[in-house]
Motif scaffolding. Sequence first.
Motif, short mmCIF file in Angstrom:
data_model
loop_
_atom_site.label_atom_id
_atom_site.label_comp_id
_atom_site.label_asym_id
_atom_site.label_seq_id
_atom_site.Cartn_x
_atom_site.Cartn_y
_atom_site.Cartn_z
N LEU A 108 -2.84 179.67 -24.62
CA LEU A 108 -1.56 179.47 -25.27
C LEU A 108 -1.60 178.38 -26.34
N VAL A 109 -2.41 177.36 -26.14
CA VAL A 109 -2.41 176.21 -27.03
C VAL A 109 -3.40 176.35 -28.19
N SER A 110 -4.55 176.94 -27.95
CA SER A 110 -5.61 176.96 -28.96
C SER A 110 -5.24 177.64 -30.29
N ASN B 271 -5.25 171.54 -1.41
CA ASN B 271 -4.32 172.63 -1.16
C ASN B 271 -4.29 173.65 -2.30
N VAL B 272 -4.68 173.22 -3.49
CA VAL B 272 -4.69 174.12 -4.65
C VAL B 272 -6.12 174.63 -4.82
N PRO B 273 -6.35 175.94 -4.68
CA PRO B 273 -7.70 176.48 -4.82
C PRO B 273 -8.27 176.29 -6.23
N VAL B 274 -9.58 176.23 -6.30
CA VAL B 274 -10.26 176.01 -7.57
C VAL B 274 -9.96 177.15 -8.55
N MET B 275 -9.89 178.37 -8.08
CA MET B 275 -9.61 179.51 -8.97
C MET B 275 -8.24 179.39 -9.62
N ILE B 276 -7.27 178.83 -8.91
CA ILE B 276 -5.95 178.62 -9.49
C ILE B 276 -6.02 177.58 -10.60
N ARG B 277 -6.76 176.48 -10.36
CA ARG B 277 -6.89 175.45 -11.38
C ARG B 277 -7.62 175.96 -12.62
N VAL B 278 -8.66 176.74 -12.41
CA VAL B 278 -9.42 177.31 -13.53
C VAL B 278 -8.54 178.30 -14.30
N SER B 279 -7.78 179.10 -13.58
CA SER B 279 -6.89 180.07 -14.23
C SER B 279 -5.80 179.37 -15.03
N LEU B 280 -5.23 178.32 -14.49
CA LEU B 280 -4.21 177.56 -15.22
C LEU B 280 -4.78 176.92 -16.47
N ALA B 281 -6.00 176.39 -16.38
CA ALA B 281 -6.64 175.80 -17.55
C ALA B 281 -6.92 176.86 -18.61
N ALA B 282 -7.36 178.06 -18.18
CA ALA B 282 -7.64 179.14 -19.13
C ALA B 282 -6.36 179.64 -19.80
N ILE B 283 -5.29 179.78 -19.03
CA ILE B 283 -4.02 180.23 -19.61
C ILE B 283 -3.47 179.19 -20.57
N LEU B 284 -3.55 177.92 -20.18
CA LEU B 284 -3.08 176.85 -21.06
C LEU B 284 -3.88 176.82 -22.35
N ALA B 285 -5.19 176.99 -22.26
CA ALA B 285 -6.03 177.02 -23.45
C ALA B 285 -5.72 178.23 -24.31
#
Length: 68
Positions: A44-46, A28-42
């Motif tokens: 903010l955290v890096s 139900n969660v598209p791949v682009m959403i997961r990739v975008s969330l990972a990029a935003i999290l990175a």
Amino acid sequence: MKDLLNWFVVFVRAGGLLLAFPLFSTRNVPVMIRVSLAAILALLVSPSIPPAVKPDASLFQFLGLFFK
């Protein structure tokens, strides 16, 4: 360059976390959403963590960080 490598290590780890997390691993969660969330999290955290990779690290040292 080292900031980009640090971001990429965090990005790969965050992507693995989102891949294993049951809420985001469904179809139900598209791949682009997961990739975008990972990029935003990175993004903010890096900046708040110390550099994990030396710029002259070999490919095997770089891959070893992904499997830690």
